[in-house]
Design a protein around this motif. Structure first.
Motif, short mmCIF file in Angstrom:
data_model
loop_
_atom_site.label_atom_id
_atom_site.label_comp_id
_atom_site.label_asym_id
_atom_site.label_seq_id
_atom_site.Cartn_x
_atom_site.Cartn_y
_atom_site.Cartn_z
N LEU A 1 -59.44 54.43 79.02
CA LEU A 1 -58.62 54.18 80.20
C LEU A 1 -57.67 53.01 80.01
CD1 LEU A 1 -61.18 54.71 83.12
CD2 LEU A 1 -59.28 56.19 82.47
N SER A 2 -58.11 52.00 79.28
CA SER A 2 -57.32 50.78 79.17
C SER A 2 -55.99 51.01 78.44
CB SER A 2 -58.12 49.69 78.44
OG SER A 2 -58.54 50.17 77.18
N VAL A 3 -55.94 52.05 77.61
CA VAL A 3 -54.71 52.26 76.84
C VAL A 3 -53.94 53.50 77.27
CG1 VAL A 3 -55.63 51.06 74.82
CG2 VAL A 3 -55.93 53.53 75.03
N LEU A 4 -54.45 54.19 78.29
CA LEU A 4 -53.78 55.41 78.72
C LEU A 4 -52.57 55.10 79.58
CD1 LEU A 4 -56.74 57.74 79.80
CD2 LEU A 4 -55.40 57.83 77.70
N PRO A 5 -51.56 55.98 79.53
CA PRO A 5 -50.46 55.86 80.48
C PRO A 5 -50.94 56.21 81.89
CG PRO A 5 -50.25 57.88 79.21
CD PRO A 5 -51.39 57.11 78.61
N ASP A 6 -50.15 55.87 82.90
CA ASP A 6 -50.56 56.13 84.29
C ASP A 6 -50.75 57.62 84.55
OD1 ASP A 6 -50.59 53.49 84.89
OD2 ASP A 6 -48.57 53.45 85.75
N VAL A 7 -49.93 58.42 83.87
CA VAL A 7 -50.03 59.87 84.04
C VAL A 7 -50.12 60.52 82.67
CG1 VAL A 7 -48.91 61.95 84.90
CG2 VAL A 7 -48.72 59.83 86.20
N LEU A 8 -51.18 61.26 82.45
CA LEU A 8 -51.33 62.02 81.21
C LEU A 8 -50.62 63.36 81.36
CD1 LEU A 8 -55.11 61.33 80.64
CD2 LEU A 8 -53.27 60.52 79.19
N ILE A 9 -50.02 63.80 80.29
CA ILE A 9 -49.34 65.10 80.30
C ILE A 9 -50.27 66.14 79.69
CG2 ILE A 9 -47.36 66.42 79.49
CD1 ILE A 9 -46.72 64.26 81.58
N VAL A 10 -50.61 67.13 80.51
CA VAL A 10 -51.47 68.23 80.08
C VAL A 10 -50.56 69.40 79.69
CG1 VAL A 10 -53.28 69.85 80.76
CG2 VAL A 10 -53.29 67.50 81.65
N GLN A 11 -50.68 69.85 78.46
CA GLN A 11 -49.81 70.91 77.97
C GLN A 11 -50.51 72.26 78.03
OE1 GLN A 11 -49.23 68.82 74.25
NE2 GLN A 11 -47.10 68.39 74.75
N PRO B 1 -53.13 62.33 86.60
CA PRO B 1 -53.08 60.88 86.83
C PRO B 1 -54.32 60.19 86.27
CG PRO B 1 -52.64 62.12 88.86
CD PRO B 1 -53.18 63.10 87.85
N LYS B 2 -54.09 59.05 85.65
CA LYS B 2 -55.20 58.30 85.06
C LYS B 2 -56.25 57.96 86.11
CE LYS B 2 -54.52 53.93 83.68
NZ LYS B 2 -54.18 52.81 82.77
N GLU B 3 -55.80 57.68 87.34
CA GLU B 3 -56.73 57.27 88.40
C GLU B 3 -57.85 58.27 88.63
OE1 GLU B 3 -57.04 54.33 89.95
OE2 GLU B 3 -55.57 53.82 88.40
N VAL B 4 -57.54 59.57 88.48
CA VAL B 4 -58.57 60.57 88.78
C VAL B 4 -59.65 60.59 87.71
CG1 VAL B 4 -56.91 61.99 90.04
CG2 VAL B 4 -57.43 62.55 87.67
N LEU B 5 -59.39 59.94 86.57
CA LEU B 5 -60.39 59.90 85.50
C LEU B 5 -61.38 58.76 85.68
CD1 LEU B 5 -58.04 60.60 82.46
CD2 LEU B 5 -59.55 62.23 83.61
N ARG B 6 -60.99 57.75 86.49
CA ARG B 6 -61.83 56.56 86.64
C ARG B 6 -63.26 56.86 87.07
NH1 ARG B 6 -59.30 51.92 85.65
NH2 ARG B 6 -57.09 52.14 86.04
N PRO B 7 -63.47 57.77 88.04
CA PRO B 7 -64.85 58.04 88.47
C PRO B 7 -65.73 58.60 87.35
CG PRO B 7 -63.26 58.98 90.02
CD PRO B 7 -62.49 58.52 88.83
N TYR B 8 -65.11 59.06 86.28
CA TYR B 8 -65.88 59.68 85.18
C TYR B 8 -66.12 58.71 84.03
CZ TYR B 8 -64.51 63.77 87.83
OH TYR B 8 -64.32 64.67 88.85
N LEU B 9 -65.94 57.42 84.30
CA LEU B 9 -66.13 56.41 83.27
C LEU B 9 -67.50 56.55 82.60
CD1 LEU B 9 -64.74 53.99 81.96
CD2 LEU B 9 -65.85 52.53 83.66
N ASN B 10 -67.48 56.53 81.26
CA ASN B 10 -68.69 56.68 80.46
C ASN B 10 -69.38 58.02 80.66
OD1 ASN B 10 -68.34 54.05 79.47
ND2 ASN B 10 -69.35 53.21 81.28
#
Length: 133
Positions: A32-42, A96-105
């Motif tokens: 998370l610390s190095v991800l952009p605010d929005v990840l691009i899913v292809q 969005p990176k924010e939606v990944l936060r709840p899945y930490l670890n």
């Protein structure tokens, strides 16, 4: 590789993340610390979906009941000259990176899913993400 047998839900290749090599392993580790605010899913180009659907990213173990759904993007654009829908290639969805936060670890399953006029909602193979801090 050789083409897969066509099955209802699995003829759509797993999504890939821009700037990430997801072919290396079954699970992609994201920091998370190095991800952009929005990840691009292809969405991999495919002849298996038409130009008049829309597609969106989903997170969760159950594609039928996703824990998170992203914004829909059309799979095609209207071509005035041809007077018909022209299918897009290189379709990109936003995660969005924010939606990944709840899945930490934890690990989370990322797919994309289609909607069309009927109630069919086919979804793709899974890309597993391991979320780290």
């Amino acid at each position: 590789g050789p083409p897969k047998e066509t099955e209802m839900s699995t003829n759509y290749a797993a999504p890939t993340l821009a700037q990430m090599d997801s072919s290396a392993s079954a699970t992609l580790t994201l920091q998370l610390s190095v991800l952009p605010d929005v990840l691009i899913v292809q969405v991999p180009d495919s002849s298996d979906f038409p130009a008049n659907w829309s597609v969106y990213p989903i997170l969760g173990d159950d594609p039928e009941e996703p824990e998170w759904e992203g914004e829909e993007v059309n799979t095609g654009t209207w071509d005035d000259a041809e007077d018909e829908m022209e299918k897009l290639t290189g379709i990109e969805l936003q995660l969005p990176k924010e939606v990944l936060r709840p899945y930490l670890n934890r690990e989370i399953e990322l797919r994309y899913k289609f909607c069309d006029e009927s109630s069919m909602e086919p979804f793709s193979e899974v890309l597993r993400l391991r979320i780290e801090g």
